[in-house]
Design an enzyme around this catalytic site. Structure first.
Site, PDB file in Angstrom:
ATOM      1  N   HIS A  10       7.743  40.944  -3.615  1.00 47.92           N
ATOM      2  CA  HIS A  10       8.466  41.963  -4.369  1.00 47.92           C
ATOM      3  C   HIS A  10       7.662  42.738  -5.229  1.00 47.92           C
ATOM      4  O   HIS A  10       8.286  43.769  -5.927  1.00 47.92           O
ATOM      5  CB  HIS A  10       9.561  41.030  -5.281  1.00 47.92           C
ATOM      6  N   ARG A  45       7.807  41.953   7.586  1.00 46.50           N
ATOM      7  CA  ARG A  45       8.866  42.031   8.243  1.00 46.50           C
ATOM      8  C   ARG A  45       8.881  42.978   9.338  1.00 46.50           C
ATOM      9  O   ARG A  45       8.017  44.200   9.292  1.00 46.50           O
ATOM     10  CB  ARG A  45       9.877  42.308   7.295  1.00 46.50           C
ATOM     11  N   THR A 100      17.475  38.945   1.995  1.00 46.15           N
ATOM     12  CA  THR A 100      16.300  37.754   1.920  1.00 46.15           C
ATOM     13  C   THR A 100      16.619  36.851   2.920  1.00 46.15           C
ATOM     14  O   THR A 100      17.617  36.801   3.804  1.00 46.15           O
ATOM     15  CB  THR A 100      15.962  37.152   0.754  1.00 46.15           C
TER      16      THR A 100
HETATM   17  N1  PXP Z   1       9.423  30.438   1.533  1.00 44.17           N
HETATM   18  C1  PXP Z   1       9.925  31.430   2.406  1.00 44.17           C
HETATM   19  C2  PXP Z   1       9.575  30.930   3.760  1.00 44.17           C
HETATM   20  C3  PXP Z   1      10.492  32.745   2.262  1.00 44.17           C
HETATM   21  O1  PXP Z   1      10.855  33.211   3.287  1.00 44.17           O
HETATM   22  C4  PXP Z   1      10.387  32.989   0.844  1.00 44.17           C
HETATM   23  C5  PXP Z   1      11.033  34.495   0.458  1.00 44.17           C
HETATM   24  O2  PXP Z   1      10.257  35.487   1.015  1.00 44.17           O
HETATM   25  C6  PXP Z   1      10.123  32.364  -0.381  1.00 44.17           C
HETATM   26  C7  PXP Z   1       9.511  31.078   0.185  1.00 44.17           C
HETATM   27  C8  PXP Z   1      10.121  32.565  -1.733  1.00 44.17           C
HETATM   28  O3  PXP Z   1      11.501  32.725  -1.962  1.00 44.17           O
HETATM   29  P1  PXP Z   1      11.719  33.324  -3.600  1.00 44.17           P
HETATM   30  O4  PXP Z   1      11.264  34.925  -3.350  1.00 44.17           O
HETATM   31  O5  PXP Z   1      13.135  33.172  -3.557  1.00 44.17           O
HETATM   32  O6  PXP Z   1      10.917  32.404  -4.495  1.00 44.17           O
END
Ligand code: PXP
Length: 235
Positions: A10, A45, A100
């Site tokens: 992000h 991605r 997401t």
């Molecule tokens: N683990 C995986 C496999 C993910 O795809 C993501 C999101 O990219 C995350 C962890 C982290 O998720 P969050 O951004 O909600 O903490």
């Protein structure tokens, strides 16, 4: 205590909002490591909506802890992973229209494609983790495919409230036991934040949590006051 993988996607999302050079996820990774992150996680991605190929290349050169690349079973992205050689690759499902990653990888339905991706990554010397729902059938199949780790999808737990949340946590605890009894490394992630992380962190034999959105969101707010003051000083 599990290790912390900081997901820096992000930071790149913010940069891509202007298609400019800042904030740079490479700089963010350096700061995360200085603060004690045990690994840096990023998702290249297919649509390149946040992390770019250049980010992955530079992060491969600069990350000194462990690089964990999230990726789909796409031939192209698997090829990039095999060339870049992160220490760990986490296979995730990917749909263009999603905001997401919405659910775990369905290894049962996509066994052939997942097995092929696992083989290619492992042949390149990369440890493989499968991002799956807390479902014993998926975990058993992950074991049969010979991966090193599974990452339990904590998204449903993170969204649930009250008794439902307790149930979702119980499912994660049970799935964690199945995985570690099978000798798989146990990871978890998605939707974890400053309020809901503790019960997941204390699941027996939990080795790694990957957290992104809540950390980057907090960084924006805790850093804003100083950033405004610095601009005021310039005026
Ligand atoms: N683990 C995986 C496999 C993910 O795809 C993501 C999101 O990219 C995350 C962890 C982290 O998720 P969050 O951004 O909600 O903490």
């Amino acid at each position: 205590m599990p290790e912390l993988g900081v997901n820096i996607d992000h930071v790149a999302t913010l940069r891509q909002a202007r298609k400019t050079f800042e904030p740079d996820p490479v700089a963010a990774a350096v700061l995360a490591e200085l603060a004690g992150a045990d690994s840096i996680t990023l998702h290249l991605r297919e649509d390149r909506r946040h992390i770019q190929d250049r980010d992955l290349r530079l992060l491969r050169e600069t990350v000194t802890t462990k690089l964990n690349l999230e990726l789909s079973v796409s031939e192209e992205i698997i090829g990039i992973a095999c060339q870049t050689k992160p220490e760990q690759a986490t296979l995730v499902p990917e749909r263009r229209e999603e905001v997401t990653t919405e659910g775990g990888l369905d290894v049962v339905s996509h066994r052939v494609a997942v097995a092929r991706a696992v083989q290619r990554l492992q042949a390149a010397g990369i440890a493989v983790s499968l991002f799956i729902d807390p479902d014993p059938r998926q975990i058993q199949l992950a074991k049969e495919l010979g991966v090193e780790a599974i990452e339990l999808h904590t998204g449903q737990y993170a969204l649930a409230r009250g008794a439902d949340q307790a149930q979702q946590l119980a499912a994660l605890v049970a799935a964690g036991k199945v995985a570690s009894d099978l000798g798989l490394r146990l990871h978890a992630g998605h939707g974890l934040n400053y309020h809901n992380v503790r019960p997941v962190a204390t699941i027996a034999r939990m080795l790694e949590l990957n957290i992104g959105h809540s950390i980057i969101s907090r960084a924006v707010l805790v850093g804003l006051e100083r950033a405004v003051r610095e601009m005021k000083d310039l005026l």
